[in-house]
Design a protein around this motif. Structure first.
Motif, PDB file in Angstrom:
ATOM      1  N   PHE A 356       0.828  -1.210   0.000  1.00 13.15           N
ATOM      2  CA  PHE A 356       0.000   0.000   0.000  1.00 13.15           C
ATOM      3  C   PHE A 356       0.862   1.258   0.000  1.00 13.15           C
ATOM      4  O   PHE A 356       0.599   2.210  -0.748  1.00 13.15           O
ATOM      5  CB  PHE A 356      -0.911  -0.011   1.231  1.00 13.15           C
ATOM      6  N   VAL A 357       1.915   1.266   0.833  1.00 10.99           N
ATOM      7  CA  VAL A 357       2.806   2.431   0.917  1.00 10.99           C
ATOM      8  C   VAL A 357       3.496   2.678  -0.415  1.00 10.99           C
ATOM      9  O   VAL A 357       3.611   3.822  -0.879  1.00 10.99           O
ATOM     10  CB  VAL A 357       3.849   2.237   2.045  1.00 10.99           C
ATOM     11  N   GLU A 358       3.963   1.599  -1.067  1.00 12.56           N
ATOM     12  CA  GLU A 358       4.648   1.750  -2.351  1.00 12.56           C
ATOM     13  C   GLU A 358       3.699   2.279  -3.429  1.00 12.56           C
ATOM     14  O   GLU A 358       4.114   3.050  -4.296  1.00 12.56           O
ATOM     15  CB  GLU A 358       5.262   0.416  -2.791  1.00 12.56           C
ATOM     16  N   GLN A 359       2.438   1.856  -3.365  1.00  7.40           N
ATOM     17  CA  GLN A 359       1.455   2.381  -4.316  1.00  7.40           C
ATOM     18  C   GLN A 359       1.252   3.872  -4.104  1.00  7.40           C
ATOM     19  O   GLN A 359       1.185   4.649  -5.060  1.00  7.40           O
ATOM     20  CB  GLN A 359       0.116   1.642  -4.148  1.00  7.40           C
ATOM     21  N   GLN A 360       1.178   4.280  -2.835  1.00  6.44           N
ATOM     22  CA  GLN A 360       1.030   5.705  -2.527  1.00  6.44           C
ATOM     23  C   GLN A 360       2.254   6.486  -2.985  1.00  6.44           C
ATOM     24  O   GLN A 360       2.142   7.585  -3.518  1.00  6.44           O
ATOM     25  CB  GLN A 360       0.822   5.887  -1.020  1.00  6.44           C
ATOM     26  N   TYR A 361       3.422   5.904  -2.763  1.00  8.24           N
ATOM     27  CA  TYR A 361       4.662   6.558  -3.157  1.00  8.24           C
ATOM     28  C   TYR A 361       4.732   6.716  -4.677  1.00  8.24           C
ATOM     29  O   TYR A 361       5.114   7.763  -5.185  1.00  8.24           O
ATOM     30  CB  TYR A 361       5.857   5.744  -2.665  1.00  8.24           C
ATOM     31  N   ALA A 362       4.363   5.653  -5.403  1.00 12.08           N
ATOM     32  CA  ALA A 362       4.405   5.715  -6.864  1.00 12.08           C
ATOM     33  C   ALA A 362       3.430   6.766  -7.387  1.00 12.08           C
ATOM     34  O   ALA A 362       3.739   7.497  -8.340  1.00 12.08           O
ATOM     35  CB  ALA A 362       4.069   4.345  -7.451  1.00 12.08           C
ATOM     36  N   THR A 363       2.255   6.861  -6.747  1.00 10.30           N
ATOM     37  CA  THR A 363       1.279   7.869  -7.162  1.00 10.30           C
ATOM     38  C   THR A 363       1.809   9.274  -6.929  1.00 10.30           C
ATOM     39  O   THR A 363       1.691  10.158  -7.773  1.00 10.30           O
ATOM     40  CB  THR A 363      -0.039   7.682  -6.389  1.00 10.30           C
ATOM     41  N   ALA A 364       2.433   9.479  -5.751  1.00  7.01           N
ATOM     42  CA  ALA A 364       2.995  10.794  -5.433  1.00  7.01           C
ATOM     43  C   ALA A 364       4.148  11.146  -6.370  1.00  7.01           C
ATOM     44  O   ALA A 364       4.301  12.281  -6.807  1.00  7.01           O
ATOM     45  CB  ALA A 364       3.464  10.833  -3.984  1.00  7.01           C
ATOM     46  N   ALA A 365       4.990  10.138  -6.683  1.00  6.44           N
ATOM     47  CA  ALA A 365       6.136  10.385  -7.557  1.00  6.44           C
ATOM     48  C   ALA A 365       5.703  10.708  -8.971  1.00  6.44           C
ATOM     49  O   ALA A 365       6.361  11.469  -9.676  1.00  6.44           O
ATOM     50  CB  ALA A 365       7.060   9.158  -7.565  1.00  6.44           C
ATOM     51  N   ALA A 366       4.565  10.119  -9.417  1.00  7.06           N
ATOM     52  CA  ALA A 366       4.088  10.346 -10.779  1.00  7.06           C
ATOM     53  C   ALA A 366       3.344  11.662 -10.913  1.00  7.06           C
ATOM     54  O   ALA A 366       3.170  12.176 -12.020  1.00  7.06           O
ATOM     55  CB  ALA A 366       3.176   9.201 -11.218  1.00  7.06           C
ATOM     56  N   SER A 367       2.906  12.232  -9.798  1.00  9.50           N
ATOM     57  CA  SER A 367       2.169  13.492  -9.863  1.00  9.50           C
ATOM     58  C   SER A 367       3.117  14.658 -10.075  1.00  9.50           C
ATOM     59  O   SER A 367       4.310  14.577  -9.827  1.00  9.50           O
ATOM     60  CB  SER A 367       1.370  13.704  -8.568  1.00  9.50           C
ATOM     61  N   ASN A 368       2.592  15.748 -10.519  1.00  9.20           N
ATOM     62  CA  ASN A 368       3.403  16.948 -10.757  1.00  9.20           C
ATOM     63  C   ASN A 368       3.517  17.809  -9.513  1.00  9.20           C
ATOM     64  O   ASN A 368       4.178  18.837  -9.533  1.00  9.20           O
ATOM     65  CB  ASN A 368       2.796  17.780 -11.895  1.00  9.20           C
ATOM     66  N   ASN A 369       2.835  17.422  -8.452  1.00  9.25           N
ATOM     67  CA  ASN A 369       2.849  18.242  -7.239  1.00  9.25           C
ATOM     68  C   ASN A 369       3.884  17.796  -6.235  1.00  9.25           C
ATOM     69  O   ASN A 369       4.041  18.389  -5.184  1.00  9.25           O
ATOM     70  CB  ASN A 369       1.460  18.204  -6.576  1.00  9.25           C
TER      71      ASN A 369
END
Length: 420
Positions: A356-369
């Motif tokens: 779950f943490v890695e999914q959140q991290y990947a989402t944050a890393a892929a975002s422009n914010n």
């Protein structure tokens, strides 16, 4: 050990006292489960903090000028210390310096492109700032030596600035205005150590020339060759002493020359986490011991209940070692099976949380914010720790059954047969 009759007897005894066996095993399973949760959580926090430190170079150091607070060599306090390009050259000559960049601040940073504009931070720097602050290039390049030597009006935009001004359009080669002065966009970047990318980087020589900075510098960012806090402090004092001699201020005057040593902060933080890990092991082991004590108490009750049976065994020729082995095997079986269940559940929960943490991290890393900054990473338990915990379970099971087994072995047949 592999006597079928003995194992059948142990299983029959367990089936006969299902609730008692369940509660006994639950205490052990809960102990090892909590140990895995505590260790995994500690690892997650430690890994997250370590990775956030790694966003910038761990051996980075920042120094900035201020006003003296101590009289020195006949000069009064409250003198303004002003760094110049020659101070940058001085720092670069120190052998322990790896990368270094001087920075000159520009006030009122209004950046505009076409009809889009905004207030951002413009940082004048040398090319090596990219290494010091672990700046990641998304497109194009960073400031280079040619930009410095030729005082080019080049600019590298942070991701947030690019998104706001260009709206996903091509930016490399386009011109933006910084305080109404045109600069050519040569790169787009994400900054290490932050989730906001609102800095624009321009050559320090250009910033000094265009924005009336002369040869003025406000601070320095550098990395140093040091592996320990002692080495890091020694290098810091060496740099401080060199600048103090040049500008004639007391080297111990922190107001005249402020500094932040990241390596020292990093190593101290990691020491704290090492202490936390030790504390977690103590708490987890204590919880496990409480479960093992419960097993030992239950086995004492078992021995008491089976006193007559044990007496009959010994009367017909059973050796003390066979009686001890029977009690020990039952204790080890309950402890190991229950502990293994707790171990699997604990590590499984940590693996699920890690996913779950890695999914959140990947989402944050892929975002422009943001660049995926998170304070909790890889909250898993290593194979070595799991193996150690399993070994502890077997030993704990043996210890839990030893005292009741010894008591059973000391029972005299005649006394056991009289027991009611």
């Amino acid at each position: 050990m592999f006597d079928i009759d003995k194992w059948q007897e142990i299983i029959a005894t367990i089936k006969k006292n299902k609730m008692r066996t369940f509660l006994t095993g639950f205490s052990v399973a809960w102990g090892i489960f909590m140990l895995m949760i505590l260790l995994g959580s500690g690892n997650g926090l430690s890994n997250g903090v370590a990775q956030n430190f790694m966003r910038d170079a761990v051996n980075a150091m920042w120094m900035w000028s201020g006003r003296t607070s101590i009289p020195y060599q006949g000069m009064k306090e409250n003198r303004q210390i002003r760094f110049t390009n020659s101070d940058y050259d001085l720092i670069k000559k120190i052998p322990e310096t790896e990368f270094a960049s001087g920075r000159y601040y520009i006030s009122g940073n209004r950046l505009a492109y076409g009809n889009e504009f905004g207030e951002y931070t413009a940082i004048t720097c040398h090319p090596e700032l990219k290494e010091v602050e672990s700046i990641e290039m998304v497109q194009g390049r960073f400031i280079n030596e040619v930009d410095i030597l030729q005082t080019r009006k080049s600019v590298v935009l942070g991701q947030d600035i690019y998104d706001a001004l260009f709206k996903k359009q091509e930016a490399i080669g386009e011109y933006i205005k910084i305080n109404n002065v045109p600069f050519k966009v040569v790169g787009i970047c994400r900054e290490g150590g932050g989730t906001r990318h609102r800095n624009a980087y321009i050559p320090v020589s250009t910033g000094q020339k265009v924005f009336n900075g002369a040869n003025r510098l406000h601070n320095f960012a550098l990395t140093i060759n040091a592996q320990s806090i002692e080495e890091s402090k020694a290098v810091e004092e060496k740099v401080r002493a060199a600048l103090a001699r040049k500008h004639k201020f007391d080297p111990t005057d922190r107001a005249a020359l402020g500094s932040y040593n990241k390596l020292e902060n990093y190593l101290q933080t990691m020491r704290i986490f090492q202490a936390i890990k030790i504390f977690i092991w103590i708490i987890g082991t204590g919880t496990l011991i409480a479960g093992v004590v419960g097993v030992s108490n239950i086995m004492l009750i078992v021995v008491k209940e089976r006193t007559k049976e044990i007496g009959i065994r010994k009367a017909i020729g059973a050796s003390p070692s066979s009686v001890v082995g029977l009690i020990l095997l039952e204790s080890i079986l309950i402890t190991t099976v229950a502990g293994y269940i707790g171990l699997v559940l604990g590590t499984g929960l940590m693996e699920g949380l890690n996913f779950f943490v890695e999914q959140q991290y990947a989402t944050a890393a892929a975002s422009n914010n943001g660049n995926g900054d998170i304070i909790f990473r890889n909250p898993t338990v290593s194979l070595n720790v799991a193996a150690t915990a399993t070994m502890l379970l077997v030993i704990a099971g043996a210890i839990a059954g030893y005292i009741p087994a010894k008591r059973a072995a000391r029972i005299k047949p005649i006394e056991a047969l009289r027991d009611e």
